[in-house]
Design a protein around this motif. Structure first.
Motif, PDB file in Angstrom:
ATOM      1  N   GLU A   1      55.566  42.205  38.544  1.00  0.00           N
ATOM      2  CA  GLU A   1      56.795  41.657  37.984  1.00  0.00           C
ATOM      3  C   GLU A   1      56.911  40.155  38.248  1.00  0.00           C
ATOM      4  O   GLU A   1      57.660  39.461  37.563  1.00  0.00           O
ATOM      5  CB  GLU A   1      58.012  42.390  38.546  1.00  0.00           C
ATOM      6  CG  GLU A   1      58.164  42.268  40.051  1.00  0.00           C
ATOM      7  CD  GLU A   1      59.365  43.041  40.584  1.00  0.00           C
ATOM      8  OE1 GLU A   1      60.060  43.665  39.752  1.00  0.00           O
ATOM      9  OE2 GLU A   1      59.596  43.007  41.815  1.00  0.00           O
ATOM     10  N   ALA A   2      56.152  39.653  39.200  1.00  0.00           N
ATOM     11  CA  ALA A   2      56.169  38.216  39.492  1.00  0.00           C
ATOM     12  C   ALA A   2      55.272  37.424  38.539  1.00  0.00           C
ATOM     13  O   ALA A   2      55.303  36.194  38.541  1.00  0.00           O
ATOM     14  CB  ALA A   2      55.741  37.973  40.936  1.00  0.00           C
ATOM     15  N   GLY A   3      54.459  38.099  37.755  1.00  0.00           N
ATOM     16  CA  GLY A   3      53.559  37.420  36.827  1.00  0.00           C
ATOM     17  C   GLY A   3      52.101  37.729  37.119  1.00  0.00           C
ATOM     18  O   GLY A   3      51.778  38.799  37.655  1.00  0.00           O
ATOM     19  N   LEU A   4      51.245  36.795  36.794  1.00  0.00           N
ATOM     20  CA  LEU A   4      49.798  36.997  36.925  1.00  0.00           C
ATOM     21  C   LEU A   4      49.223  36.082  37.989  1.00  0.00           C
ATOM     22  O   LEU A   4      49.499  34.881  38.006  1.00  0.00           O
ATOM     23  CB  LEU A   4      49.099  36.759  35.578  1.00  0.00           C
ATOM     24  CG  LEU A   4      47.589  37.013  35.529  1.00  0.00           C
ATOM     25  CD1 LEU A   4      47.203  37.612  34.186  1.00  0.00           C
ATOM     26  CD2 LEU A   4      46.794  35.715  35.738  1.00  0.00           C
ATOM     27  N   THR A   5      48.417  36.663  38.872  1.00  0.00           N
ATOM     28  CA  THR A   5      47.712  35.910  39.910  1.00  0.00           C
ATOM     29  C   THR A   5      46.219  36.122  39.731  1.00  0.00           C
ATOM     30  O   THR A   5      45.776  37.242  39.470  1.00  0.00           O
ATOM     31  CB  THR A   5      48.116  36.384  41.313  1.00  0.00           C
ATOM     32  OG1 THR A   5      49.531  36.235  41.452  1.00  0.00           O
ATOM     33  CG2 THR A   5      47.414  35.580  42.392  1.00  0.00           C
ATOM     34  N   SER A   6      45.442  35.043  39.863  1.00  0.00           N
ATOM     35  CA  SER A   6      43.989  35.131  39.741  1.00  0.00           C
ATOM     36  C   SER A   6      43.336  34.870  41.093  1.00  0.00           C
ATOM     37  O   SER A   6      43.706  33.937  41.801  1.00  0.00           O
ATOM     38  CB  SER A   6      43.467  34.118  38.720  1.00  0.00           C
ATOM     39  OG  SER A   6      42.055  34.052  38.744  1.00  0.00           O
ATOM     40  N   VAL A   7      42.350  35.715  41.435  1.00  0.00           N
ATOM     41  CA  VAL A   7      41.591  35.554  42.672  1.00  0.00           C
ATOM     42  C   VAL A   7      40.112  35.609  42.323  1.00  0.00           C
ATOM     43  O   VAL A   7      39.655  36.559  41.688  1.00  0.00           O
ATOM     44  CB  VAL A   7      41.922  36.671  43.691  1.00  0.00           C
ATOM     45  CG1 VAL A   7      41.071  36.517  44.942  1.00  0.00           C
ATOM     46  CG2 VAL A   7      43.404  36.671  44.034  1.00  0.00           C
ATOM     47  N   GLN A   8      39.359  34.594  42.723  1.00  0.00           N
ATOM     48  CA  GLN A   8      37.909  34.630  42.553  1.00  0.00           C
ATOM     49  C   GLN A   8      37.331  35.339  43.760  1.00  0.00           C
ATOM     50  O   GLN A   8      37.121  34.748  44.811  1.00  0.00           O
ATOM     51  CB  GLN A   8      37.333  33.215  42.416  1.00  0.00           C
ATOM     52  CG  GLN A   8      35.869  33.161  42.003  1.00  0.00           C
ATOM     53  CD  GLN A   8      35.630  33.682  40.590  1.00  0.00           C
ATOM     54  OE1 GLN A   8      36.466  33.509  39.712  1.00  0.00           O
ATOM     55  NE2 GLN A   8      34.493  34.323  40.387  1.00  0.00           N
ATOM     56  N   TRP A   9      37.081  36.639  43.617  1.00  0.00           N
ATOM     57  CA  TRP A   9      36.711  37.440  44.784  1.00  0.00           C
ATOM     58  C   TRP A   9      35.237  37.283  45.169  1.00  0.00           C
ATOM     59  O   TRP A   9      34.855  37.610  46.289  1.00  0.00           O
ATOM     60  CB  TRP A   9      37.045  38.907  44.564  1.00  0.00           C
ATOM     61  CG  TRP A   9      36.215  39.613  43.525  1.00  0.00           C
ATOM     62  CD1 TRP A   9      36.497  39.738  42.206  1.00  0.00           C
ATOM     63  CD2 TRP A   9      34.976  40.303  43.742  1.00  0.00           C
ATOM     64  NE1 TRP A   9      35.513  40.457  41.575  1.00  0.00           N
ATOM     65  CE2 TRP A   9      34.567  40.822  42.493  1.00  0.00           C
ATOM     66  CE3 TRP A   9      34.179  40.540  44.863  1.00  0.00           C
ATOM     67  CZ2 TRP A   9      33.391  41.556  42.327  1.00  0.00           C
ATOM     68  CZ3 TRP A   9      33.010  41.275  44.711  1.00  0.00           C
ATOM     69  CH2 TRP A   9      32.628  41.780  43.461  1.00  0.00           C
ATOM     70  N   ASP A  10      34.406  36.775  44.251  1.00  0.00           N
ATOM     71  CA  ASP A  10      33.000  36.536  44.560  1.00  0.00           C
ATOM     72  C   ASP A  10      32.612  35.174  44.003  1.00  0.00           C
ATOM     73  O   ASP A  10      32.574  34.985  42.784  1.00  0.00           O
ATOM     74  CB  ASP A  10      32.113  37.625  43.962  1.00  0.00           C
ATOM     75  CG  ASP A  10      30.691  37.584  44.516  1.00  0.00           C
ATOM     76  OD1 ASP A  10      30.124  36.483  44.626  1.00  0.00           O
ATOM     77  OD2 ASP A  10      30.145  38.656  44.833  1.00  0.00           O
ATOM     78  N   ASN A  11      32.336  34.222  44.894  1.00  0.00           N
ATOM     79  CA  ASN A  11      32.019  32.859  44.469  1.00  0.00           C
ATOM     80  C   ASN A  11      30.572  32.677  44.034  1.00  0.00           C
ATOM     81  O   ASN A  11      30.180  31.590  43.620  1.00  0.00           O
ATOM     82  CB  ASN A  11      32.344  31.875  45.599  1.00  0.00           C
ATOM     83  CG  ASN A  11      33.832  31.785  45.859  1.00  0.00           C
ATOM     84  OD1 ASN A  11      34.626  31.738  44.917  1.00  0.00           O
ATOM     85  ND2 ASN A  11      34.223  31.783  47.127  1.00  0.00           N
ATOM     86  N   ARG A  12      29.769  33.746  44.115  1.00  0.00           N
ATOM     87  CA  ARG A  12      28.386  33.670  43.643  1.00  0.00           C
ATOM     88  C   ARG A  12      28.276  34.062  42.171  1.00  0.00           C
ATOM     89  O   ARG A  12      27.176  34.273  41.664  1.00  0.00           O
ATOM     90  CB  ARG A  12      27.500  34.604  44.474  1.00  0.00           C
ATOM     91  CG  ARG A  12      27.492  34.312  45.974  1.00  0.00           C
ATOM     92  CD  ARG A  12      26.865  35.475  46.721  1.00  0.00           C
ATOM     93  NE  ARG A  12      27.616  36.707  46.483  1.00  0.00           N
ATOM     94  CZ  ARG A  12      27.151  37.926  46.752  1.00  0.00           C
ATOM     95  NH1 ARG A  12      25.943  38.067  47.265  1.00  0.00           N
ATOM     96  NH2 ARG A  12      27.894  38.984  46.524  1.00  0.00           N
ATOM     97  N   ALA A  13      29.400  34.131  41.501  1.00  0.00           N
ATOM     98  CA  ALA A  13      29.443  34.635  40.132  1.00  0.00           C
ATOM     99  C   ALA A  13      28.510  33.840  39.214  1.00  0.00           C
ATOM    100  O   ALA A  13      28.459  32.616  39.262  1.00  0.00           O
ATOM    101  CB  ALA A  13      30.867  34.575  39.595  1.00  0.00           C
ATOM    102  N   GLU A  14      27.784  34.583  38.383  1.00  0.00           N
ATOM    103  CA  GLU A  14      26.867  34.000  37.405  1.00  0.00           C
ATOM    104  C   GLU A  14      26.886  34.887  36.165  1.00  0.00           C
ATOM    105  O   GLU A  14      26.432  36.024  36.209  1.00  0.00           O
ATOM    106  CB  GLU A  14      25.446  33.918  37.973  1.00  0.00           C
ATOM    107  CG  GLU A  14      24.436  33.324  36.999  1.00  0.00           C
ATOM    108  CD  GLU A  14      23.025  33.370  37.534  1.00  0.00           C
ATOM    109  OE1 GLU A  14      22.165  32.684  36.968  1.00  0.00           O
ATOM    110  OE2 GLU A  14      22.770  34.116  38.509  1.00  0.00           O
ATOM    111  N   ARG A  15      27.440  34.384  35.067  1.00  0.00           N
ATOM    112  CA  ARG A  15      27.639  35.203  33.861  1.00  0.00           C
ATOM    113  C   ARG A  15      26.324  35.740  33.316  1.00  0.00           C
ATOM    114  O   ARG A  15      25.386  34.998  33.075  1.00  0.00           O
ATOM    115  CB  ARG A  15      28.334  34.372  32.775  1.00  0.00           C
ATOM    116  CG  ARG A  15      28.652  35.147  31.490  1.00  0.00           C
ATOM    117  CD  ARG A  15      29.270  34.200  30.491  1.00  0.00           C
ATOM    118  NE  ARG A  15      29.789  34.862  29.304  1.00  0.00           N
ATOM    119  CZ  ARG A  15      29.168  34.890  28.126  1.00  0.00           C
ATOM    120  NH1 ARG A  15      27.984  34.310  27.980  1.00  0.00           N
ATOM    121  NH2 ARG A  15      29.723  35.491  27.092  1.00  0.00           N
TER     122      ARG A  15
END
Length: 499
Positions: A255-269
């Motif tokens: 209800e407060a809105g949307l929060t983004s967390v980058q849970w893995d900083n090794r991300a590679e698409r």
């Protein structure tokens, strides 16, 4: 004397023939929209994602912390009706439509998977495949968990429940569970206080974020957010696409809105390139264009690489149509429908006999004799996996009067199985893993056969070629596959057949 009806003895049905296309694992959907009919909106979202899985469907709604769940085997329209949807009340919902990969096709493996925690129940929907599921299963059993299914989805849900019961909150508990998982996972998770959407560090399977209602920049008050495997599921309910959930990202919607967390900083698409070629609907958007446009370019590139001296171009419907149109445009040849698909044929519980199957594929595709008779043609398809259906199609085209049949494929030869949520055969069942292009040509009975090059396929994306997983064509997997799991599908070491 009254005659008695004959006694019908049970007959074991003959198993259906394996599909000659890769099968997607599933589609996921989630919506946070207090005041809206979230169950019905989820139903329509799953309806738009039906192509991603036709074995089971399920919806879980959250109503002030209470979970209402219904799931069953069958198509979305078979599993739900208006009365059922009215009973699924709540402020947000999670939905799933499934094709089985890890875990067989049984009701206990249908999703969403629900788990109990000290903070209330969670409901988890998963697209992908966990390659370390064996190890994770052993760890959870050793910790005393009871497993109700054979699907890896339940393992993620229990790992998250274990972390929450250990004192973590929803976000930290989810991240702790994700870090125990290796492979592909795009997830939508419902909790009593909000929705989680997350992708693995490579983003192998897709997940998009949208907003329901006005355009995002004109939205007043708290937004109603939507998560889905593809943008076509946003379109059907009138939601607007915001962006993709990024590899290694978690979004938390409350209800407060949307929060983004980058849970893995090794991300590679490393998005699965087969999503681009075949799986996702052609009206879904990737990189700010529909996949129809990309598939059109595949056909154009294919015509440049492998022209054919023919009178007309046709497609294997429906997935081969955009590439066939692109081929015809580039080659300046007429495009025609030579095969008509019965679009009302889904999965049936009544299986044809072996003799019926051998007689052809007329249940799904029927040739137009007056279009084909006396013509030399090129037929365009997006892929060949086992070759059985392609061979029947070629025979049907010749029986209809085609004097020459050439085949062009808008992807490279499929030489390796997928471990990340696509149901492909073991390597020894993949025709291109065992035969050269010339040998496949002879087996299919075509006058010529050519595949699109790997370089041409990736160049046509107009994106960084390194941002895609194309392991089914190369054998270069972005995630290390445990040896026992790998050996189960990789029967022998080979090099891809030369095109």
């Amino acid at each position: 004397m009254t005659s008695r009806p004959p006694v019908l003895l049970p007959v074991s049905p003959e198993p259906p023939a394996r599909p000659d296309k890769p099968e997607e694992a599933c589609g996921v959907f989630g919506i946070y929209a207090p005041g809206q009919d979230v169950a019905t909106l989820t139903y329509f979202g799953l309806y738009a994602l039906q192509h991603r899985g036709q074995e089971s469907a399920g919806i879980a709604t959250f109503d002030q912390g209470a979970v209402h769940l219904h799931k069953h085997m069958g198509l979305v329209s078979q599993v739900f009706d208006e009365a059922l949807l009215k009973g699924l009340v709540g402020q947000f919902a999670v939905g799933h439509t499934r094709y089985s990969t890890t875990g067989s096709s049984h009701l206990e493996n249908a999703q969403p998977s629900v788990a109990n925690t000290r903070l209330g129940q969670l409901a988890l929907a998963h697209n992908g495949n966990i390659v370390n599921a064996g190890d994770l299963r052993g760890e959870l059993l050793e910790a005393g968990h009871q497993l109700l299914s054979t699907a890896d989805t339940e393992l993620i849900a229990l790992a998250m429940a274990e972390a929450v019961d250990g004192g973590r909150g929803w976000i930290d508990g989810a991240i702790a569970a994700f870090k125990r998982c290796e492979g592909a996972f795009s997830l939508v998770i419902g909790t009593p206080t909000g929705l989680i959407g997350a992708r693995d560090p490579h983003g192998i399977r897709p997940l998009v974020l949208g907003v329901l209602g006005p355009e995002p920049d004109t939205c007043d008050g708290p937004a109603h957010y939507v998560l889905a495997s593809e943008t076509c599921a946003l379109d059907i309910i009138g939601a607007h696409y915001l962006r993709d959930v990024q590899p290694g990202e978690l979004v938390w919607i409350t209800e407060a809105g949307l929060t983004s967390v980058q849970w893995d900083n090794r991300a590679e698409r490393k998005l699965c390139v087969f999503e681009m070629i075949y799986f996702s609907r052609p009206d879904s958007v990737v990189n700010e264009e529909t996949l129809y446009s990309y598939r059109l370019r595949l056909g154009q590139q294919l015509a440049r690489e492998a022209p054919a001296d023919v009178e007309l171009v046709m497609a294997v419907p429906d997935s081969g149509v955009p590439a066939a149109i692109g081929f015809a445009q580039e080659a300046r040849l007429p495009y025609a429908e030579g095969l008509i698909k019965n679009r009302y044929v889904g999965r049936t519980f009544i299986q044809p006999t072996q003799s019926m199957r051998e007689a052809g594929i007329r249940m799904k595709l029927n040739p137009l004799k007056d279009v084909l008779h006396g013509k030399s043609i090129v037929i365009v398809d997006d892929s060949i996996v086992r070759g059985t259906t392609s061979r029947k199609i070629v025979r049907a085209l010749r029986d209809a009067g085609a004097i020459a049949v050439h085949m062009r494929i808008s992807s490279p030869p499929v030489t390796h199985p997928c471990f990340f949520g696509i149901d492909t055969d073991n390597q020894d069942q993949l025709i291109a893993a065992n035969l050269s292009v010339a040998e496949i040509e002879a087996q299919l009975g075509v006058d010529s056969l050519a595949y699109l090059s790997w370089e041409g396929m990736l160049a046509s994306t107009h994106q960084d070629p390194e941002s895609f997983c194309s392991a089914c064509f190369t054998g270069n997997y972005p995630v290390e596959i445990p040896e026992p799991f790998k050996r189960a599908k990789l029967k022998f070491e080979i090099t891809p057949a030369a095109v």
